[in-house]
Design a protein around this motif. Structure first.
Motif, PDB file in Angstrom:
ATOM      1  N   LYS A 195      17.229  41.682  53.730  1.00 29.54           N
ATOM      2  CA  LYS A 195      15.937  40.933  54.225  1.00 29.54           C
ATOM      3  C   LYS A 195      15.142  40.125  53.322  1.00 29.54           C
ATOM      4  O   LYS A 195      14.699  39.133  53.567  1.00 29.54           O
ATOM      5  CB  LYS A 195      15.116  42.234  54.357  1.00 29.54           C
ATOM      6  CG  LYS A 195      13.698  41.765  55.292  1.00 29.54           C
ATOM      7  CD  LYS A 195      12.803  43.105  55.616  1.00 29.54           C
ATOM      8  CE  LYS A 195      11.599  42.534  56.179  1.00 29.54           C
ATOM      9  NZ  LYS A 195      10.614  43.848  56.720  1.00 29.54           N
ATOM     10  N   GLU A 196      15.098  40.281  51.926  1.00 29.11           N
ATOM     11  CA  GLU A 196      14.512  39.826  50.926  1.00 29.11           C
ATOM     12  C   GLU A 196      15.387  38.330  50.747  1.00 29.11           C
ATOM     13  O   GLU A 196      14.466  37.188  50.222  1.00 29.11           O
ATOM     14  CB  GLU A 196      14.570  40.477  49.669  1.00 29.11           C
ATOM     15  CG  GLU A 196      13.614  41.844  49.537  1.00 29.11           C
ATOM     16  CD  GLU A 196      12.115  41.380  49.299  1.00 29.11           C
ATOM     17  OE1 GLU A 196      11.845  40.326  49.019  1.00 29.11           O
ATOM     18  OE2 GLU A 196      11.291  42.180  49.688  1.00 29.11           O
ATOM     19  N   LEU A 197      16.477  38.323  50.911  1.00 37.33           N
ATOM     20  CA  LEU A 197      17.331  37.099  50.442  1.00 37.33           C
ATOM     21  C   LEU A 197      17.586  36.302  51.862  1.00 37.33           C
ATOM     22  O   LEU A 197      17.960  35.244  51.705  1.00 37.33           O
ATOM     23  CB  LEU A 197      18.796  37.315  50.133  1.00 37.33           C
ATOM     24  CG  LEU A 197      18.846  37.900  48.580  1.00 37.33           C
ATOM     25  CD1 LEU A 197      20.251  38.440  48.415  1.00 37.33           C
ATOM     26  CD2 LEU A 197      18.686  36.844  47.838  1.00 37.33           C
ATOM     27  N   SER A 198      16.928  36.829  52.972  1.00 43.91           N
ATOM     28  CA  SER A 198      17.007  36.058  54.289  1.00 43.91           C
ATOM     29  C   SER A 198      18.514  35.588  54.563  1.00 43.91           C
ATOM     30  O   SER A 198      18.850  34.520  55.000  1.00 43.91           O
ATOM     31  CB  SER A 198      16.114  34.561  54.063  1.00 43.91           C
ATOM     32  OG  SER A 198      14.888  35.101  54.013  1.00 43.91           O
ATOM     33  N   ILE A 199      19.291  36.761  54.517  1.00 47.16           N
ATOM     34  CA  ILE A 199      20.748  36.359  54.762  1.00 47.16           C
ATOM     35  C   ILE A 199      21.265  37.667  55.600  1.00 47.16           C
ATOM     36  O   ILE A 199      20.551  38.595  55.717  1.00 47.16           O
ATOM     37  CB  ILE A 199      21.662  36.353  53.342  1.00 47.16           C
ATOM     38  CG1 ILE A 199      21.544  37.486  52.477  1.00 47.16           C
ATOM     39  CG2 ILE A 199      21.037  34.942  52.584  1.00 47.16           C
ATOM     40  CD1 ILE A 199      22.353  37.445  51.314  1.00 47.16           C
ATOM     41  N   ARG A 200      22.706  37.632  56.007  1.00 47.61           N
ATOM     42  CA  ARG A 200      23.282  38.814  56.643  1.00 47.61           C
ATOM     43  C   ARG A 200      24.518  38.459  55.992  1.00 47.61           C
ATOM     44  O   ARG A 200      25.309  37.797  56.214  1.00 47.61           O
ATOM     45  CB  ARG A 200      23.324  38.516  58.192  1.00 47.61           C
ATOM     46  CG  ARG A 200      22.000  38.978  58.857  1.00 47.61           C
ATOM     47  CD  ARG A 200      22.286  38.928  60.160  1.00 47.61           C
ATOM     48  NE  ARG A 200      23.007  40.272  60.744  1.00 47.61           N
ATOM     49  CZ  ARG A 200      23.938  40.005  61.774  1.00 47.61           C
ATOM     50  NH1 ARG A 200      23.993  38.923  62.596  1.00 47.61           N
ATOM     51  NH2 ARG A 200      24.752  40.883  62.058  1.00 47.61           N
ATOM     52  N   PHE A 201      25.010  39.746  55.422  1.00 49.43           N
ATOM     53  CA  PHE A 201      26.418  39.945  54.781  1.00 49.43           C
ATOM     54  C   PHE A 201      27.412  40.257  55.940  1.00 49.43           C
ATOM     55  O   PHE A 201      27.012  40.763  56.990  1.00 49.43           O
ATOM     56  CB  PHE A 201      26.479  41.038  53.710  1.00 49.43           C
ATOM     57  CG  PHE A 201      25.586  41.025  52.515  1.00 49.43           C
ATOM     58  CD1 PHE A 201      25.816  39.702  52.037  1.00 49.43           C
ATOM     59  CD2 PHE A 201      24.231  41.851  52.191  1.00 49.43           C
ATOM     60  CE1 PHE A 201      24.687  39.561  50.607  1.00 49.43           C
ATOM     61  CE2 PHE A 201      23.561  41.572  51.248  1.00 49.43           C
ATOM     62  CZ  PHE A 201      23.716  40.579  50.370  1.00 49.43           C
ATOM     63  N   THR A 202      28.775  39.762  55.711  1.00 51.21           N
ATOM     64  CA  THR A 202      29.809  40.442  56.519  1.00 51.21           C
ATOM     65  C   THR A 202      30.002  41.656  56.373  1.00 51.21           C
ATOM     66  O   THR A 202      29.385  42.198  55.357  1.00 51.21           O
ATOM     67  CB  THR A 202      31.246  39.626  56.164  1.00 51.21           C
ATOM     68  OG1 THR A 202      31.469  39.942  54.897  1.00 51.21           O
ATOM     69  CG2 THR A 202      30.895  38.202  56.191  1.00 51.21           C
TER      70      THR A 202
END
Length: 740
Positions: free
Chosen positions: A223-230
């Protein structure tokens, strides 16, 4: 699936069912015959006789397992005991179990303890330890083996952590690791899969930690990085954090070089890692030092993402340029165009950011699909290896096959999107009237230029009449005017000049590729409706936005098809824009290599004393023209001594360079051809072509590197250069190849 595993899976499925299930359903789930299911049910019935469980099997009813959960769990335990007693009989499985135990223990383990654990002789354990030692050596770790002392792992904590992660990756597939973590959270480890007998070992490695708490922390990082990991990256981070906590609790903490830590602290991800550390300190009785925060940062930087963007050492425009050049390498390899594929471009851009970070911070990666990728996409894998060498030349490090495998997935998907993989090669016959030599030359030129063409035969025009081969081929390539009713004929120069290549490419595209933005299926048109020339409408309204074009087409489209049509138009314009940019690039980039490699920057010698002298000789060609300073040559040699022979980019070819700040006055390339070759200590020895690159920035030289990769894939050109009698002749050969 082994029988013991199948019985377990069948039993587990029956436990999970609240009502009866048919034999047919069970056979489909386990992919075996109904007869096999009936035999398996009889065995399960025998197994559960001593427990208070009942297996009901009735026609028109199905199969139902009844009994208390506690009794069901006892059967699970018996299954695991039965399987695990046989699971470690292979040398590979024993190796993994020994490694798990060694990583768990601070103190040495005696040989007889391992023999008891594995139920084998001490001699067998000694042989197994040889394999363990080989495995550890590859991870920069040592296995201490002393009489009356036992065995113990020794090495830097950072290497121990990487090795522990590798052990999990090798012994547990990603999907099963996710399943294990989920079950650990729910405390239902008794239902772990039978294919893996390491559940207890993994639990011991991770310690009695609440993985659900760690999972919530990793989600916070997303959430903090505004990403979604695989999934694999997400699971990997959970495991990494769990390892970090368990090792810190055992007073085994990471130490990172101060200079590297200083660089890590500048990353945006370091602040997120610091927040992760603070949350972990709240949830677990442990203090997270700065070095551990740095190590978490490295994992955040190297994690693969499904969505979002990570930072990297290269600027965004430099990454974009590198991606475009990698795509260009693969395009040239397959003689096709990928310029309009936005998915490929954006996917590679995100993936490359993670690769760069893994390289810089020496973060290992394993690709569980590697062998399947190499088998199913062997040619794409080879093309991806060439593309990956652009990364290699940038960072002085060899790109692993695991990384190349992931690149192959991106390129393979792009080729599938244009049906390249499914498309059969075009079968052609060559008609040539100038003799065997000219025919052979044309064949070689065609093979170098077109991977999509298979030459079935070479024959004369007289042989072609009423020849059965006409039924087998798709078209004819001829060096003489020829008229055939049965097949198309493309007339070319025996030397296959640039206009001939374009002529063949155009023909292949017309025959193999469909143009237009709408579905190929013909829409039913009512008698009142006239067919619409969509291409003309688009051509006449190039200044319109996609939404405005849809308004023009609305009377001719079914209402439910409008959203799909709008999306297709947007994709069409995005792809056309990329194609136009790529086309402009190609026009501007003719002679890319020869812009930097001049006639007097080539030298041919018979032999060199060693690789250092060869690099000096190649560098002196630029030094003599005041394009570099003397220190640039010295720095190139120092880099090889420090980093290893990673300047070898292909068989017989190396690309040496130093940094922009190491004394470059003007962007240039030199080439030293060594007919007898030199040894660099690499699998690509002997090295016969040494390119020296002097770059003035991070990207302007990239097109020239792409040409060098093309050179590496052109065996005939390499052989011709080795046979050239003078530098002038060698330059002429390069001109003929790259000035097309």
């Amino acid at each position: 699936m082994k029988k013991s595993t199948r019985l377990f899976e069948l039993y587990k499925y029956l436990v999970d069912q609240k009502g009866p299930v048919s034999i047919q359903v069970l056979s489909e789930i386990l992919d075996v015959s109904s007869r096999t299911i009936r035999y398996d049910l009889n065995e399960i019935e025998d197994l559960i006789q001593k427990y208070e469980l009942k297996l009901t099997k009735k026609p028109n009813f199905g199969v139902l397992l009844e009994g208390e959960a506690e009794e069901q769990f006892k059967v699970f335990a018996e299954f695991n005991d039965f399987y695990n007693s046989r699971h470690f009989r292979s040398a590979k499985m024993r190796k993994y179990l020994i490694l798990y135990r060694l990583f768990q223990k601070k103190e040495p383990i005696l040989i007889f303890e391992l023999a008891d654990l594995l139920d084998v002789s001490s001699t067998t354990v000694s042989k197994d330890l040889d394999q363990v030692e080989n495995w550890l050596t590859k991870k920069n770790l040592a296995l201490i083996r002393r009489r009356n002392y036992g065995v113990q792992i020794e090495g830097a904590e950072i290497d121990i952590r990487h090795a522990m992660k590798s052990l999990l990756n090798e012994s547990y597939e990603t999907g099963n690791m996710i399943e294990l973590l989920n079950k650990s959270n729910k405390k239902v480890d008794f239902k772990s899969r039978l294919e893996h007998g390491y559940d207890e070992e993994i639990k011991n490695l991770l310690g009695e930690l609440n993985l659900e708490e760690i999972e919530s922390v990793v989600k916070m990082a997303e959430k903090e990085l505004s990403i979604r990991f695989t999934d694999s990256a997400f699971t990997g981070l959970i495991v990494h954090v769990a390892f970090a906590i368990s090792r810190l609790l055992a007073e085994q903490d990471i130490k990172i070089d101060p200079e590297r830590l200083k660089m890590i602290k500048k990353k945006n991800e370091f602040e997120i890692a610091r927040k992760i550390g603070a949350l972990l300190e709240e949830k677990f009785p442990v203090e997270i030092p700065k070095d551990e925060i740095g190590f978490i940062t490295i994992h955040l930087l190297g994690a693969k993402m499904r969505e979002g963007k990570a930072s990297s050492e290269l600027k965004e425009d430099e990454l974009e340029y590198l991606v475009k050049e990698m795509i260009r390498v693969v395009e040239k390899y397959f003689s096709t165009s990928l310029a309009g594929d936005q998915k490929l471009y954006s996917g590679l851009l995100v993936h490359l950011q993670a690769i760069v970070n893994r390289i810089i911070f020496n973060l290992p990666i394993q690709n569980p699909l590697l062998e399947d990728i190499k088998e199913k996409y062997s040619e794409v894998f080879e093309a991806s290896k060439l593309a990956a060498r652009l990364i290699q030349s940038e960072f002085y490090v060899e790109i692993s096959e695991d990384e190349v495998g992931y690149l192959t997935i991106h390129f393979g998907a792009a080729l599938e999107r244009i049906n390249f993989q499914k498309r059969k090669k075009a079968k052609v016959a060559i008609v040539c009237s100038s003799g065997v030599g000219t025919t052979n030359l044309l064949e070689v030129r065609l093979k170098n230029e077109f991977k999509a063409i298979e030459i079935v035969d070479s024959l004369s025009s007289l042989d072609l009449e009423d020849n059965e081969i006409l039924k087998e081929i798709d078209f004819v390539i001829s060096t003489i005017p020829l008229s055939l009713e049965a097949k198309d004929v493309i007339e070319v120069n025996p030397f296959l000049e640039e206009n001939d290549i374009e002529k063949i490419k155009d023909y292949l595209q017309q025959r193999k590729m469909e143009y237009g933005i709408f579905n190929e299926e013909k829409q039913k048109v009512s008698s009142e409706q006239k067919p619409v020339d969509y291409e003309s409408l688009l051509a006449e309204n190039t200044g319109l936005e996609p939404e405005e074009i849809i308004e023009l087409l609305r009377p001719f489209l079914d209402k439910e098809r409008i959203p799909a049509a709008l999306e297709k138009i947007r994709d069409y314009f995005a792809a056309e824009k990329m194609k136009r940019e790529a086309g402009t690039d190609l026009k501007d980039r003719k002679k890319d290599l020869l812009k930097l490699l001049k006639r007097d920057q080539i030298k041919i010698i018979e032999r060199a004393a060693d690789w250092k002298e060869a690099i000096k000789e190649a560098g002196s060609l630029l030094l003599a023209k005041d394009l570099i300073e003397p220190r640039y040559i010295k720095r190139m040699i120092e880099i090889v001594e420090d980093k290893g022979p990673y300047i070898a980019i292909a068989p017989e070819i190396c690309l040496a360079h130093a940094g922009i700040e190491d004394g470059v006055k003007e962007s240039a390339i030199s080439l030293l051809v060594i007919k007898k070759g030199i040894k660099l200590g690499h699998q690509f020895d002997p090295i016969k072509f040494i390119f020296v690159l002097a770059p003035i920035d991070k990207k302007s030289h990239m097109p020239a590197l792409t040409d060098i990769m093309e050179f590496a894939n052109n065996r005939k050109l390499m052989d011709d250069l080795l046979a050239a009698e003078s530098e002038g002749a060698a330059y002429k050969l390069l001109q003929n190849n790259f000035n097309k």
